[in-house]
Motif scaffolding. Structure first.
Motif, mmCIF file in Angstrom:
data_model
loop_
_atom_site.group_PDB
_atom_site.id
_atom_site.type_symbol
_atom_site.label_atom_id
_atom_site.label_comp_id
_atom_site.label_asym_id
_atom_site.label_seq_id
_atom_site.Cartn_x
_atom_site.Cartn_y
_atom_site.Cartn_z
ATOM 1 N N ASP A 74 -17.948 41.734 16.375
ATOM 2 C CA ASP A 74 -16.913 40.815 15.917
ATOM 3 C C ASP A 74 -15.687 40.924 16.812
ATOM 4 O O ASP A 74 -15.380 41.994 17.339
ATOM 5 C CB ASP A 74 -16.501 41.140 14.478
ATOM 6 N N ALA A 75 -14.985 39.807 16.954
ATOM 7 C CA ALA A 75 -13.703 39.781 17.655
ATOM 8 C C ALA A 75 -12.725 39.038 16.757
ATOM 9 O O ALA A 75 -13.067 38.003 16.179
ATOM 10 C CB ALA A 75 -13.829 39.080 18.998
ATOM 11 N N VAL A 76 -11.522 39.572 16.629
ATOM 12 C CA VAL A 76 -10.520 39.001 15.727
ATOM 13 C C VAL A 76 -9.248 38.724 16.513
ATOM 14 O O VAL A 76 -8.783 39.572 17.275
ATOM 15 C CB VAL A 76 -10.203 39.972 14.566
ATOM 16 N N PHE A 77 -8.673 37.536 16.295
ATOM 17 C CA PHE A 77 -7.449 37.130 16.964
ATOM 18 C C PHE A 77 -6.392 36.781 15.920
ATOM 19 O O PHE A 77 -6.663 36.027 14.983
ATOM 20 C CB PHE A 77 -7.694 35.923 17.865
ATOM 21 N N ASN A 78 -5.179 37.315 16.096
ATOM 22 C CA ASN A 78 -4.084 36.997 15.184
ATOM 23 C C ASN A 78 -3.269 35.819 15.722
ATOM 24 O O ASN A 78 -3.559 35.302 16.805
ATOM 25 C CB ASN A 78 -3.205 38.232 14.926
ATOM 26 N N HIS A 79 -2.246 35.412 14.989
ATOM 27 C CA HIS A 79 -1.476 34.217 15.358
ATOM 28 C C HIS A 79 -0.750 34.374 16.698
ATOM 29 O O HIS A 79 -0.480 33.391 17.367
ATOM 30 C CB HIS A 79 -0.489 33.852 14.249
ATOM 31 N N LEU A 101 -9.880 25.514 14.734
ATOM 32 C CA LEU A 101 -9.652 26.693 13.905
ATOM 33 C C LEU A 101 -8.410 27.460 14.359
ATOM 34 O O LEU A 101 -7.734 28.079 13.530
ATOM 35 C CB LEU A 101 -10.888 27.589 13.907
ATOM 36 N N CYS A 102 -8.087 27.409 15.633
ATOM 37 C CA CYS A 102 -6.823 28.000 16.103
ATOM 38 C C CYS A 102 -5.635 27.328 15.418
ATOM 39 O O CYS A 102 -4.672 27.997 15.036
ATOM 40 C CB CYS A 102 -6.695 27.868 17.616
ATOM 41 N N ARG A 103 -5.706 26.017 15.255
ATOM 42 C CA ARG A 103 -4.630 25.293 14.556
ATOM 43 C C ARG A 103 -4.528 25.740 13.098
ATOM 44 O O ARG A 103 -3.435 25.851 12.548
ATOM 45 C CB ARG A 103 -4.849 23.789 14.659
ATOM 46 N N VAL A 104 -5.661 26.004 12.471
ATOM 47 C CA VAL A 104 -5.651 26.502 11.087
ATOM 48 C C VAL A 104 -4.940 27.852 11.030
ATOM 49 O O VAL A 104 -4.142 28.108 10.118
ATOM 50 C CB VAL A 104 -7.087 26.599 10.518
ATOM 51 N N VAL A 105 -5.207 28.717 11.996
ATOM 52 C CA VAL A 105 -4.538 30.027 12.048
ATOM 53 C C VAL A 105 -3.036 29.831 12.195
ATOM 54 O O VAL A 105 -2.240 30.491 11.521
ATOM 55 C CB VAL A 105 -5.093 30.889 13.214
ATOM 56 N N GLU A 106 -2.635 28.917 13.053
ATOM 57 C CA GLU A 106 -1.205 28.691 13.320
ATOM 58 C C GLU A 106 -0.480 28.047 12.144
ATOM 59 O O GLU A 106 0.741 28.164 12.035
ATOM 60 C CB GLU A 106 -1.040 27.823 14.570
ATOM 61 N N GLN A 107 -1.197 27.393 11.249
ATOM 62 C CA GLN A 107 -0.578 26.659 10.145
ATOM 63 C C GLN A 107 -0.266 27.504 8.919
ATOM 64 O O GLN A 107 0.410 27.036 8.017
ATOM 65 C CB GLN A 107 -1.468 25.493 9.716
ATOM 66 N N GLY A 108 -0.754 28.710 8.850
ATOM 67 C CA GLY A 108 -0.532 29.507 7.647
ATOM 68 C C GLY A 108 -0.289 30.963 7.969
ATOM 69 O O GLY A 108 -0.710 31.457 9.013
ATOM 70 N N PRO A 109 0.378 31.650 7.066
ATOM 71 C CA PRO A 109 0.633 33.075 7.296
ATOM 72 C C PRO A 109 -0.622 33.919 7.059
ATOM 73 O O PRO A 109 -1.494 33.549 6.269
ATOM 74 C CB PRO A 109 1.706 33.406 6.258
ATOM 75 N N HIS A 110 -0.693 35.019 7.760
ATOM 76 C CA HIS A 110 -1.747 36.021 7.550
ATOM 77 C C HIS A 110 -3.153 35.450 7.683
ATOM 78 O O HIS A 110 -4.045 35.759 6.899
ATOM 79 C CB HIS A 110 -1.584 36.694 6.190
ATOM 80 N N ARG A 111 -3.339 34.627 8.696
ATOM 81 C CA ARG A 111 -4.664 34.080 8.994
ATOM 82 C C ARG A 111 -5.135 34.617 10.329
ATOM 83 O O ARG A 111 -4.342 34.822 11.245
ATOM 84 C CB ARG A 111 -4.626 32.552 9.019
ATOM 85 N N TYR A 112 -6.437 34.797 10.429
ATOM 86 C CA TYR A 112 -7.032 35.397 11.618
ATOM 87 C C TYR A 112 -8.268 34.614 12.033
ATOM 88 O O TYR A 112 -9.060 34.212 11.186
ATOM 89 C CB TYR A 112 -7.428 36.851 11.338
ATOM 90 N N LEU A 113 -8.424 34.430 13.336
ATOM 91 C CA LEU A 113 -9.603 33.770 13.874
ATOM 92 C C LEU A 113 -10.651 34.840 14.162
ATOM 93 O O LEU A 113 -10.392 35.784 14.910
ATOM 94 C CB LEU A 113 -9.249 33.008 15.163
ATOM 95 N N TRP A 114 -11.807 34.693 13.548
ATOM 96 C CA TRP A 114 -12.900 35.655 13.706
ATOM 97 C C TRP A 114 -14.055 35.005 14.457
ATOM 98 O O TRP A 114 -14.469 33.898 14.143
ATOM 99 C CB TRP A 114 -13.440 36.074 12.331
ATOM 100 N N PHE A 115 -14.576 35.728 15.446
ATOM 101 C CA PHE A 115 -15.838 35.410 16.090
ATOM 102 C C PHE A 115 -16.799 36.479 15.598
ATOM 103 O O PHE A 115 -16.626 37.668 15.899
ATOM 104 C CB PHE A 115 -15.710 35.458 17.612
#
Length: 96
Positions: A46-51, A79-93
């Motif tokens: 897994d790879a996780v990216f924060n805002h 999905l990057c836009r979804v991460v940027e639109q809300g607090p405490h969201r992370y993009l997971w691969f």
């Protein structure tokens, strides 16, 4: 196949891509200096990216070689836009 998701701080899936990233040797051949974010992708992990990392990832997607391209790039951007639109969201691969 590497699935792409957005999760919140509790781990709940907020959004997901319809498809995923089909792993090819071209990903392993990416220059680590030019693609440090995408170097985190591996087929079985897994790879996780924060805002704060998402803009760096988006910049890498802009110059991605054709051998790594596909519909997953469009979906990852969404999905990057979804991460940027809300607090405490992370993009997971999520690898297999």
């Amino acid at each position: 196949m590497i699935n792409i998701q957005v999760r919140d701080e509790s781990g709940k899936v907020v959004a997901r891509a319809d498809g995923g990233v089909q792993w090819t040797a071209a990903f392993a051949d990416l220059d680590p200096g030019g693609f440090p974010m995408l170097q985190a992708l591996v087929p079985y992990g897994d790879a996780v990216f924060n805002h704060r990392q998402v803009p760096l990832l988006l910049a890498e997607l802009d110059r991605l070689p054709a051998a790594c391209d596909g519909d997953w790039v469009r979906q990852a951007r969404e999905l990057c836009r979804v991460v940027e639109q809300g607090p405490h969201r992370y993009l997971w691969f999520v690898g297999d």
